[in-house]
Design a protein around this motif. Structure first.
Motif, PDB file in Angstrom:
ATOM      1  N   THR A  26       1.876  -8.673  -2.109  1.00 41.27           N
ATOM      2  CA  THR A  26       1.308  -7.412  -2.596  1.00 41.27           C
ATOM      3  C   THR A  26       1.041  -7.418  -4.102  1.00 41.27           C
ATOM      4  O   THR A  26      -0.017  -6.971  -4.557  1.00 41.27           O
ATOM      5  CB  THR A  26       2.263  -6.242  -2.267  1.00 41.27           C
ATOM      6  OG1 THR A  26       2.498  -6.274  -0.875  1.00 41.27           O
ATOM      7  CG2 THR A  26       1.665  -4.902  -2.636  1.00 41.27           C
ATOM      8  N   LYS A  27       1.998  -7.938  -4.881  1.00 40.88           N
ATOM      9  CA  LYS A  27       1.867  -7.870  -6.347  1.00 40.88           C
ATOM     10  C   LYS A  27       0.632  -8.654  -6.811  1.00 40.88           C
ATOM     11  O   LYS A  27      -0.204  -8.138  -7.547  1.00 40.88           O
ATOM     12  CB  LYS A  27       3.144  -8.435  -6.987  1.00 40.88           C
ATOM     13  CG  LYS A  27       3.072  -8.535  -8.495  1.00 40.88           C
ATOM     14  CD  LYS A  27       4.392  -9.038  -9.060  1.00 40.88           C
ATOM     15  CE  LYS A  27       4.374  -9.144 -10.573  1.00 40.88           C
ATOM     16  NZ  LYS A  27       3.524 -10.223 -11.055  1.00 40.88           N
ATOM     17  N   ARG A  30      -2.740  -7.071  -5.573  1.00 44.00           N
ATOM     18  CA  ARG A  30      -3.158  -5.949  -6.422  1.00 44.00           C
ATOM     19  C   ARG A  30      -3.750  -6.422  -7.747  1.00 44.00           C
ATOM     20  O   ARG A  30      -4.796  -5.942  -8.186  1.00 44.00           O
ATOM     21  CB  ARG A  30      -1.927  -5.119  -6.759  1.00 44.00           C
ATOM     22  CG  ARG A  30      -1.927  -3.775  -6.174  1.00 44.00           C
ATOM     23  CD  ARG A  30      -0.655  -3.059  -6.604  1.00 44.00           C
ATOM     24  NE  ARG A  30       0.042  -2.589  -5.432  1.00 44.00           N
ATOM     25  CZ  ARG A  30       1.352  -2.504  -5.311  1.00 44.00           C
ATOM     26  NH1 ARG A  30       2.144  -2.872  -6.285  1.00 44.00           N
ATOM     27  NH2 ARG A  30       1.873  -2.041  -4.203  1.00 44.00           N
ATOM     28  N   ASP A 203      -3.486  -2.043   3.717  1.00 41.35           N
ATOM     29  CA  ASP A 203      -2.115  -2.500   3.973  1.00 41.35           C
ATOM     30  C   ASP A 203      -1.696  -3.591   2.991  1.00 41.35           C
ATOM     31  O   ASP A 203      -0.560  -3.617   2.526  1.00 41.35           O
ATOM     32  CB  ASP A 203      -1.993  -3.039   5.405  1.00 41.35           C
ATOM     33  CG  ASP A 203      -1.950  -1.899   6.419  1.00 41.35           C
ATOM     34  OD1 ASP A 203      -1.681  -0.750   6.023  1.00 41.35           O
ATOM     35  OD2 ASP A 203      -2.191  -2.169   7.610  1.00 41.35           O
ATOM     36  N   ARG A 204      -2.603  -4.464   2.652  1.00 42.42           N
ATOM     37  CA  ARG A 204      -2.246  -5.559   1.733  1.00 42.42           C
ATOM     38  C   ARG A 204      -2.070  -5.047   0.301  1.00 42.42           C
ATOM     39  O   ARG A 204      -1.209  -5.528  -0.432  1.00 42.42           O
ATOM     40  CB  ARG A 204      -3.295  -6.675   1.811  1.00 42.42           C
ATOM     41  CG  ARG A 204      -3.338  -7.300   3.224  1.00 42.42           C
ATOM     42  CD  ARG A 204      -3.955  -8.651   3.235  1.00 42.42           C
ATOM     43  NE  ARG A 204      -3.192  -9.618   2.472  1.00 42.42           N
ATOM     44  CZ  ARG A 204      -3.650 -10.795   2.073  1.00 42.42           C
ATOM     45  NH1 ARG A 204      -4.886 -11.144   2.396  1.00 42.42           N
ATOM     46  NH2 ARG A 204      -2.895 -11.618   1.394  1.00 42.42           N
ATOM     47  N   LEU A 205      -2.848  -4.045  -0.079  1.00 41.27           N
ATOM     48  CA  LEU A 205      -2.722  -3.480  -1.437  1.00 41.27           C
ATOM     49  C   LEU A 205      -1.446  -2.661  -1.590  1.00 41.27           C
ATOM     50  O   LEU A 205      -0.819  -2.678  -2.649  1.00 41.27           O
ATOM     51  CB  LEU A 205      -3.883  -2.516  -1.703  1.00 41.27           C
ATOM     52  CG  LEU A 205      -5.108  -3.050  -2.392  1.00 41.27           C
ATOM     53  CD1 LEU A 205      -6.212  -2.001  -2.319  1.00 41.27           C
ATOM     54  CD2 LEU A 205      -4.818  -3.382  -3.859  1.00 41.27           C
ATOM     55  N   GLY A 207       1.219  -2.604   0.644  1.00 41.25           N
ATOM     56  CA  GLY A 207       2.425  -3.155   1.258  1.00 41.25           C
ATOM     57  C   GLY A 207       2.871  -2.395   2.498  1.00 41.25           C
ATOM     58  O   GLY A 207       4.054  -2.338   2.813  1.00 41.25           O
TER      59      GLY A 207
END
Ligand code: PRP
Ligand code: URA
Length: 209
Positions: A26-27, A30, A203-205, A207
């Protein structure tokens, strides 16, 4: 007919590969979405109009250029579009931000609008609609419908990954809108996901899931 541009600068392509990888957390996801958007914004803003201004440098009076014309509004399609706002804001810090909430029904793939909050003078602004994914095109089409209903005329759509199906649908419904994407992928799968794509951008951005 509006522009359709795949922004294939090597830095953009390299960074897109990082976020396509399913092992990208996620980090980093983003951070890299933000970097790609900033790189894209540089070129998306290429045709912003300029006007002459008189200034005085430490050496002499001179006539130079400054941005003119329409003010800018950035309009992310919630949720995933939020990840692209800061990247444009870094280059156009005075932009106002509108929000359009849209989710796709997982079964029918139909978009549903749940929130619209825009600057009052949206009809007078150059608008950058941002959403990482252009899949069927339903969400982008409905978001742009919502903007046009409120008088907006000057709209660019900026995404990271587009499917041919979404590009075709958006161009048919809103031929005046310029489309900028970092990649044009192969197709949509039976669940409406872009192949190879990068999965569920929201969802990936954030989490989730
Ligand atoms: C994703 C994406 C787009 C939409 C694209 O959002 O961010 O808004 O799907 O699909 P379409 O072109 O077929 O309409 P989603 O509905 O998953 O919502 P989210 O951003 O809240 O996760
Ligand atoms: N929305 C996403 O987040 N990803 C896709 O591949 C399609 C729609």
């Amino acid at each position: 007919m509006g522009k359709f541009q795949v922004m294939d600068h090597p830095l953009i392509q390299h960074k897109l590969t990082i976020i396509r990888d399913k092992n990208c957390g996620t980090k980093v996801f983003r951070e890299v979405v933000d970097e790609i958007t900033m790189l894209m914004a540089y070129d998306v803003a290429r045709d912003m109009p300029l006007k002459d201004v008189e200034i005085e440098t430490p050496i002499a009076k001179t006539t130079v250029k400054t941005l003119a014309g329409k003010k800018v509004a950035i309009v992310p399609i919630l949720r995933a579009g939020i990840g692209m706002v800061d990247g444009i804001m870094k280059l156009i810090p005075a932009a106002k931000i509108g929000h359009i909430g849209m989710y796709r029904d997982e079964k029918t793939l139909e978009p549903h609008e749940y929130f619209v909050k825009l600057p009052a003078d949206i009809d007078q602004r150059q608008i950058f609609v941002v959403d990482p994914m252009l899949a069927t095109g339903g969400s982008a089409i409905m978001a742009i419908d919502a903007l046009k209903k409120r008088g907006a005329t000057n709209i660019k759509f900026v995404c990271l990954v587009a499917a041919p199906e979404g590009v075709k649908a958006l161009r048919e419904k809103h031929p005046d809108v310029d489309i900028y994407t970092a990649a044009l992928d192969d197709h949509l799968n039976e669940n409406g996901y872009i192949v190879p794509g990068l999965g569920d951008a929201g969802d990936r951005l954030f989490g989730t899931k």
